[in-house]
Design a protein around this motif. Structure first.
Motif, PDB file in Angstrom:
ATOM      1  N   PHE A   9     -12.189 -23.540 -23.242  1.00 15.70           N
ATOM      2  CA  PHE A   9     -13.356 -23.065 -23.967  1.00 15.70           C
ATOM      3  C   PHE A   9     -14.571 -23.809 -23.451  1.00 15.70           C
ATOM      4  O   PHE A   9     -14.577 -25.027 -23.401  1.00 15.70           O
ATOM      5  N   LEU A  10     -15.593 -23.068 -23.054  1.00 24.93           N
ATOM      6  CA  LEU A  10     -16.791 -23.673 -22.503  1.00 24.93           C
ATOM      7  C   LEU A  10     -17.833 -23.856 -23.606  1.00 24.93           C
ATOM      8  O   LEU A  10     -18.479 -22.903 -24.031  1.00 24.93           O
ATOM      9  N   ASN A  11     -17.921 -25.080 -24.087  1.00 30.34           N
ATOM     10  CA  ASN A  11     -18.936 -25.451 -25.067  1.00 30.34           C
ATOM     11  C   ASN A  11     -19.133 -26.957 -24.979  1.00 30.34           C
ATOM     12  O   ASN A  11     -18.566 -27.608 -24.101  1.00 30.34           O
ATOM     13  N   GLU A  12     -19.916 -27.531 -25.884  1.00 30.07           N
ATOM     14  CA  GLU A  12     -20.237 -28.944 -25.805  1.00 30.07           C
ATOM     15  C   GLU A  12     -19.026 -29.846 -26.034  1.00 30.07           C
ATOM     16  O   GLU A  12     -19.080 -31.039 -25.742  1.00 30.07           O
ATOM     17  N   GLU A  13     -17.903 -29.326 -26.481  1.00 26.98           N
ATOM     18  CA  GLU A  13     -16.690 -30.111 -26.647  1.00 26.98           C
ATOM     19  C   GLU A  13     -15.862 -30.176 -25.363  1.00 26.98           C
ATOM     20  O   GLU A  13     -14.912 -30.941 -25.293  1.00 26.98           O
ATOM     21  N   ASN A  14     -16.223 -29.398 -24.363  1.00 25.58           N
ATOM     22  CA  ASN A  14     -15.507 -29.361 -23.088  1.00 25.58           C
ATOM     23  C   ASN A  14     -16.153 -30.341 -22.118  1.00 25.58           C
ATOM     24  O   ASN A  14     -17.330 -30.237 -21.805  1.00 25.58           O
ATOM     25  N   GLU A  15     -15.358 -31.289 -21.635  1.00 27.89           N
ATOM     26  CA  GLU A  15     -15.877 -32.332 -20.751  1.00 27.89           C
ATOM     27  C   GLU A  15     -16.470 -31.773 -19.466  1.00 27.89           C
ATOM     28  O   GLU A  15     -17.527 -32.206 -19.020  1.00 27.89           O
ATOM     29  N   ASN A  16     -15.793 -30.802 -18.856  1.00 30.98           N
ATOM     30  CA  ASN A  16     -16.299 -30.226 -17.611  1.00 30.98           C
ATOM     31  C   ASN A  16     -17.595 -29.453 -17.834  1.00 30.98           C
ATOM     32  O   ASN A  16     -18.489 -29.468 -16.991  1.00 30.98           O
ATOM     33  N   TYR A  17     -17.719 -28.787 -18.955  1.00 36.20           N
ATOM     34  CA  TYR A  17     -18.953 -28.076 -19.290  1.00 36.20           C
ATOM     35  C   TYR A  17     -20.103 -29.082 -19.407  1.00 36.20           C
ATOM     36  O   TYR A  17     -21.181 -28.881 -18.857  1.00 36.20           O
ATOM     37  N   PHE A  36     -27.247 -21.304 -16.973  1.00 38.43           N
ATOM     38  CA  PHE A  36     -25.861 -21.733 -17.064  1.00 38.43           C
ATOM     39  C   PHE A  36     -25.403 -21.703 -18.519  1.00 38.43           C
ATOM     40  O   PHE A  36     -24.343 -21.171 -18.837  1.00 38.43           O
ATOM     41  N   GLN A  37     -26.216 -22.274 -19.413  1.00 33.99           N
ATOM     42  CA  GLN A  37     -25.852 -22.311 -20.834  1.00 33.99           C
ATOM     43  C   GLN A  37     -25.826 -20.914 -21.443  1.00 33.99           C
ATOM     44  O   GLN A  37     -24.924 -20.597 -22.224  1.00 33.99           O
ATOM     45  N   GLU A  38     -26.789 -20.085 -21.100  1.00 33.74           N
ATOM     46  CA  GLU A  38     -26.825 -18.728 -21.654  1.00 33.74           C
ATOM     47  C   GLU A  38     -25.566 -17.942 -21.319  1.00 33.74           C
ATOM     48  O   GLU A  38     -25.018 -17.244 -22.167  1.00 33.74           O
ATOM     49  N   TYR A  39     -25.109 -18.061 -20.088  1.00 38.04           N
ATOM     50  CA  TYR A  39     -23.972 -17.238 -19.683  1.00 38.04           C
ATOM     51  C   TYR A  39     -22.627 -17.853 -20.086  1.00 38.04           C
ATOM     52  O   TYR A  39     -21.760 -17.172 -20.612  1.00 38.04           O
ATOM     53  N   PHE A  40     -22.426 -19.142 -19.843  1.00 35.59           N
ATOM     54  CA  PHE A  40     -21.099 -19.731 -19.990  1.00 35.59           C
ATOM     55  C   PHE A  40     -20.782 -20.247 -21.388  1.00 35.59           C
ATOM     56  O   PHE A  40     -19.610 -20.395 -21.733  1.00 35.59           O
ATOM     57  N   TYR A  41     -21.780 -20.524 -22.210  1.00 33.67           N
ATOM     58  CA  TYR A  41     -21.493 -21.125 -23.514  1.00 33.67           C
ATOM     59  C   TYR A  41     -20.630 -20.180 -24.364  1.00 33.67           C
ATOM     60  O   TYR A  41     -20.924 -19.017 -24.541  1.00 33.67           O
ATOM     61  N   GLY A  42     -19.538 -20.732 -24.871  1.00 34.74           N
ATOM     62  CA  GLY A  42     -18.657 -19.975 -25.751  1.00 34.74           C
ATOM     63  C   GLY A  42     -17.634 -19.107 -25.044  1.00 34.74           C
ATOM     64  O   GLY A  42     -16.790 -18.500 -25.688  1.00 34.74           O
ATOM     65  N   LYS A  43     -17.690 -19.044 -23.728  1.00 40.06           N
ATOM     66  CA  LYS A  43     -16.726 -18.239 -22.977  1.00 40.06           C
ATOM     67  C   LYS A  43     -15.401 -18.992 -22.874  1.00 40.06           C
ATOM     68  O   LYS A  43     -15.339 -20.203 -22.998  1.00 40.06           O
ATOM     69  N   THR A  44     -14.339 -18.249 -22.674  1.00 40.71           N
ATOM     70  CA  THR A  44     -13.030 -18.839 -22.416  1.00 40.71           C
ATOM     71  C   THR A  44     -12.675 -18.586 -20.963  1.00 40.71           C
ATOM     72  O   THR A  44     -13.054 -17.571 -20.387  1.00 40.71           O
TER      73      THR A  44
END
Length: 140
Positions: A9-17, A36-44
């Motif tokens: 899950f791509l959000n602030e809890e993901n280290e790589n994100y 980057f944030q607009e597109y990837f945030y919340g994506k799996t």
């Protein structure tokens, strides 16, 4: 056929994100961080949909002004993050296979103690490696 079940899950809890955001803030511009944030945030992300996610991002950037400039930087970061997660998952599967083939652990004994073993692997090597190990032991 065994499917790769690792879902990131791509959000602030993901280290790589977070690392990707930090890298873009240090080396890119505000526009590249925003896109980057607009597109990837919340994506799996799974091993099966990485290409679709990247194709979607290319199409997204094509609609934005200046998006093509930051493309190379962002693609490198995202591809690296996905490769790391996939590599760790495969390392966990390989470790489980070696444990079974060398007689260190059986699948039957893992099922009774799997929680402790998986916890240890998670702490030492991360969740993707633990999931790969667990999937091999349960024939997933």
């Amino acid at each position: 056929m065994i499917k790769n079940r690792v879902v990131t899950f791509l959000n602030e809890e993901n280290e790589n994100y977070n690392k990707a955001i930090e890298y873009l803030e240090a080396n890119g511009n505000g526009m590249s961080v925003q896109y980057f944030q607009e597109y990837f945030y919340g994506k799996t992300v799974t091993a099966d949909d990485q290409d679709e996610l990247m194709d979607g991002y290319l199409a997204f950037l094509a609609t934005k002004s200046g998006g093509k400039i930051a493309l190379e930087t962002i693609l490198g970061i995202v591809a690296s993050a996905m490769a790391i997660v996939s590599g760790m998952y495969n390392a966990g599967r390989y470790a489980a296979k070696q444990c079974v083939s060398r007689g260190i652990l059986t699948k039957k004994s893992y099922k009774t103690n799997g929680g402790w073993i998986m916890s240890g692997i998670t702490v030492a090597f991360g969740l993707p490696a633990a999931l790969g190990f667990d999937d091999y032991m349960y024939d997933r």
